[in-house]
Write an enzyme that holds these catalytic residues in place. Structure first.
Site, PDB file in Angstrom:
ATOM      1  N   PRO A   7      -0.663  -5.669  12.817  1.00 33.34           N
ATOM      2  CG  PRO A   7      -1.846  -3.781  13.626  1.00 33.34           C
ATOM      3  CD  PRO A   7      -0.612  -4.467  12.957  1.00 33.34           C
ATOM      4  CD  GLU A   8      -0.620 -12.138  12.059  1.00 31.86           C
ATOM      5  OE1 GLU A   8      -1.396 -13.154  11.957  1.00 31.86           O
ATOM      6  OE2 GLU A   8       0.643 -12.036  12.119  1.00 31.86           O
TER       7      GLU A   8
END
Length: 271
Positions: free
Chosen positions: A2-3
């Site tokens: 996840p960014e």
């Protein structure tokens, strides 16, 4: 992994639902990346005041301290009035007066850490080295260019490091560099002021569109209420090795940088 857009989309999906809730109980399963920092039962009776984000960390402000949550490489949060029975990869849960918040993390690189405040040593250790927020007014051209001038590493690696600008992970670094027409292997120090400004604008554009799309779902990402991201359908280079560039038709190439795949167009990103 996840960014920033995925973490922010997750925050937005449950912040209004949990803000003001009283914590009825808390549960920890298998150890995560770092210890919680206090006996888990001591979270009961506290109240969730707000949920913020700093880089890829979610900060749950409590009426006594705060919880720092990191999703690691494969983590996700779920929030709801009722959740299914806990599974093998569920490792932390808050039961509140408004619903349950649960962390699922198959690889257990995520973390939930309590700190008495952001000035506490444990919070400073996790947050102190983070760069500027890319979607904030603080992310401006002169400061960005000055920071890049002191870095001789490849620009893609400088973006991933997170100490110049935070939250631009592998997917969005590749996309922003394509939009700016910059070769991912170019030394950051060689970027002129106009090219740095073009990259800064590209980062904001890509992250903004990704957030509007709910993030990117390549495998199993979804926000806290189970909604998947759709930015993967907009990607210009990421995950498109061998496919024609959407601008010039040249086949997209991939190289390895720091154990990560970098996607680029050899024509649109010559230098």
């Amino acid at each position: 992994m996840p960014e920033l857009p995925e973490v922010e989309a997750t925050r937005l999906s449950f912040v209004d639902r949990i803000s003001g809730a009283a914590i009825l109980s808390a549960w920890c399963g298998k150890p995560l990346r770092w210890p919680l920092g206090l006996p888990v039962d001591q979270l009961a009776g506290r109240r969730v005041l707000a949920v913020r984000r700093r880089g890829k960390y979610l900060l749950l402000d409590l009426d006594d301290g705060l919880l720092l949550l990191h999703l690691g490489m494969s983590g996700s949060l779920a929030f709801g009035a009722t959740l299914p029975p806990r599974g093998a990869h569920d490792h932390f849960e808050l039961l509140t007066s408004r619903g349950a918040l649960r962390l699922n993390d198959p690889r257990r690189f995520g973390a939930v850490v309590w700190a008495p405040g952001e000035d506490a040593p444990v919070a400073r250790k996790l947050l102190g080295g983070l760069g500027v927020e890319p979607l904030s007014r603080d992310f401006e051209g002169a400061g960005f260019h000055a920071a890049l001038k002191s870095r001789t590493a490849a620009i893609k690696q400088v973006l991933l490091a997170g100490d110049v600008v935070v939250g631009v992970g592998n997917i969005y670094a590749s996309e922003a560099l394509f939009l700016a027409g910059i070769r991912p292997t170019l030394s950051a120090a060689r970027l002129s002021r106009p090219r740095a400004e073009k990259l800064r604008a590209a980062i904001q554009d890509v992250l903004g569109r990704a957030l509007a799309a709910g993030g990117t779902t390549l495998r199993n990402y979804s926000n806290a209420v189970g909604e998947r991201g759709n930015f993967q359908f907009e990607a210009k280079v990421y995950g498109r090795e061998g496919q024609p560039c959407r601008v010039c038709g040249t086949a997209i190439k991939t190289i390895r940088q720091g154990q990560r795949a970098t996607f680029f167009c050899p024509t649109c990103q010559k230098t």
